[in-house]
Write an enzyme that holds these catalytic residues in place. Structure first.
Site, PDB file in Angstrom:
ATOM      1  CG  ASP A  12      -0.278  -0.399   2.514  1.00 40.61           C
ATOM      2  OD1 ASP A  12       0.962  -0.392   2.567  1.00 40.61           O
ATOM      3  OD2 ASP A  12      -0.985  -0.707   3.478  1.00 40.61           O
ATOM      4  CG  ASN A  57      -8.764  -1.368  11.853  1.00 43.40           C
ATOM      5  OD1 ASN A  57      -7.844  -2.043  11.399  1.00 43.40           O
ATOM      6  ND2 ASN A  57      -9.209  -0.284  11.260  1.00 43.40           N
ATOM      7  CG  HIS A  89      -5.779  -2.157   8.714  1.00 44.05           C
ATOM      8  ND1 HIS A  89      -5.942  -0.843   9.077  1.00 44.05           N
ATOM      9  CD2 HIS A  89      -4.446  -2.382   8.790  1.00 44.05           C
ATOM     10  CE1 HIS A  89      -4.773  -0.308   9.349  1.00 44.05           C
ATOM     11  NE2 HIS A  89      -3.846  -1.220   9.193  1.00 44.05           N
ATOM     12  CD  GLU A 102      -8.808   1.157   7.700  1.00 44.71           C
ATOM     13  OE1 GLU A 102      -8.543   0.181   8.441  1.00 44.71           O
ATOM     14  OE2 GLU A 102      -8.462   2.316   7.960  1.00 44.71           O
TER      15      GLU A 102
HETATM   16  C1  GLP Z   1      -0.452   0.357   8.650  1.00 46.37           C
HETATM   17  C2  GLP Z   1      -0.159  -0.422   7.365  1.00 46.37           C
HETATM   18  C3  GLP Z   1      -0.354  -1.905   7.557  1.00 46.37           C
HETATM   19  C4  GLP Z   1       0.303  -2.338   8.848  1.00 46.37           C
HETATM   20  C5  GLP Z   1      -0.424  -1.709   9.996  1.00 46.37           C
HETATM   21  C6  GLP Z   1       0.109  -2.102  11.362  1.00 46.37           C
HETATM   22  O1  GLP Z   1      -1.699   0.961   8.687  1.00 46.37           O
HETATM   23  N1  GLP Z   1      -0.925   0.004   6.243  1.00 46.37           N
HETATM   24  O2  GLP Z   1       0.167  -2.591   6.447  1.00 46.37           O
HETATM   25  O3  GLP Z   1       0.276  -3.721   8.963  1.00 46.37           O
HETATM   26  O4  GLP Z   1      -0.346  -0.315   9.872  1.00 46.37           O
HETATM   27  O5  GLP Z   1       1.190  -1.307  11.721  1.00 46.37           O
HETATM   28  P1  GLP Z   1       2.153  -1.602  12.908  1.00 46.37           P
HETATM   29  O6  GLP Z   1       2.990  -2.736  12.476  1.00 46.37           O
HETATM   30  O7  GLP Z   1       2.950  -0.340  13.074  1.00 46.37           O
HETATM   31  O8  GLP Z   1       1.309  -1.899  14.089  1.00 46.37           O
END
Ligand code: GLP
Length: 241
Positions: free
Chosen positions: A67, A134, A136, A141
């Site tokens: 992304d 959440n 995702h 989402e």
């Molecule tokens: C972001 C990314 C995700 C990632 C998520 C969790 O929103 N788009 O791909 O997995 O956050 O992030 P973290 O690893 O910092 O908890």
């Protein structure tokens, strides 16, 4: 699903990096699907170390990222382009790496182009994922459906709140992103999910030991034939294991 319970973040990063390293060694011309966020940082650090020691060679590897924030140029230090270069691409000899282009205004054409890019590479051999609070994956989402292909999403308030820590102010957090769809992710041959910390324990349980629902996007991974979850004890503390 294969679950590796590791004692802490360091250990899970080592394990995840070894799984990626095995993929690169077994198929040097593989396509890696990569992720951002704090979860895979230790994994990338380990891969860079093994590359520097001459243990790993990325010269035939291509990567596609999950992304990118819509509206952030590459040079913005919060863009995922910047993150990936900072943590991995600038330190290894990767052949080619692709991300959605957040500066493209026309969402439909950029998302179609990116999906086609992935397809033209022959699909993803190993997709690395983190897990949002959440539920995702990528930026898919919670929703009423599982979106299939790369698309533009409106980020949820909880995601904006979770990601504001990286920005100077909450107003700087982009409100939209381009993300691979759930279908794009599910078409990867192998999935590797890295999760750490007590804060994700409920999400991990809901995603992997609860019903499959688009309200918990990661739950769809229960239907993928080759998923490996690498997590620390804290993240697995609420799972019936
Ligand atoms: C972001 C990314 C995700 C990632 C998520 C969790 O929103 N788009 O791909 O997995 O956050 O992030 P973290 O690893 O910092 O908890």
């Amino acid at each position: 699903m294969k679950i590796y319970k590791e004692k802490d973040y360091e250990a899970l990063s080592q394990k995840a990096a070894s799984i990626i390293a095995s993929q690169v060694i077994l198929k040097p011309e593989c396509v890696l699907g990569l992720a951002t966020g704090s979860s895979p940082v230790g994994t990338y650090r380990q891969l860079v170390e093994w590359y520097k020691k001459g243990i790993l060679d990325f010269s035939q590897v291509t990567s596609v990222n999950l992304d990118e924030y819509k509206g952030l140029p590459k040079e913005n230090d919060q863009s995922y382009y910047y993150f990936m270069h900072d943590h991995l691409f600038d330190h290894v000899n990767i052949k080619a790496s692709y991300l959605p282009d957040g500066t493209k205004e026309d969402s439909d054409s950029e998302c179609t182009r990116y999906e086609e890019q992935i397809r033209s590479l022959g699909g993803v051999d190993l997709q690395l994922l983190g897990l949002g609070h959440n539920g995702h994956i990528g930026f898919n989402e919670p929703a009423d459906i599982f979106p299939d292909i790369t698309h533009c999403v409106d980020l949820q308030e909880s995601t904006i709140q979770a990601n504001k820590r990286f920005f100077d102010s909450i107003d700087d957090v982009p409100r939209q992103a381009y993300t691979m769809g759930i279908g794009t992710i599910m078409r990867a041959k192998k999935i590797l999910l890295v999760v750490n910390g007590e804060g994700k324990a409920d999400t991990v349980r809901n995603a992997f030991f609860g019903p499959v629902t688009p309200q918990v996007p990661a739950s769809i991974l229960q239907f993928h034939p080759d998923v490996t979850l690498v997590a620390d004890e804290a993240a697995l503390s609420k799972c019936p294991l």
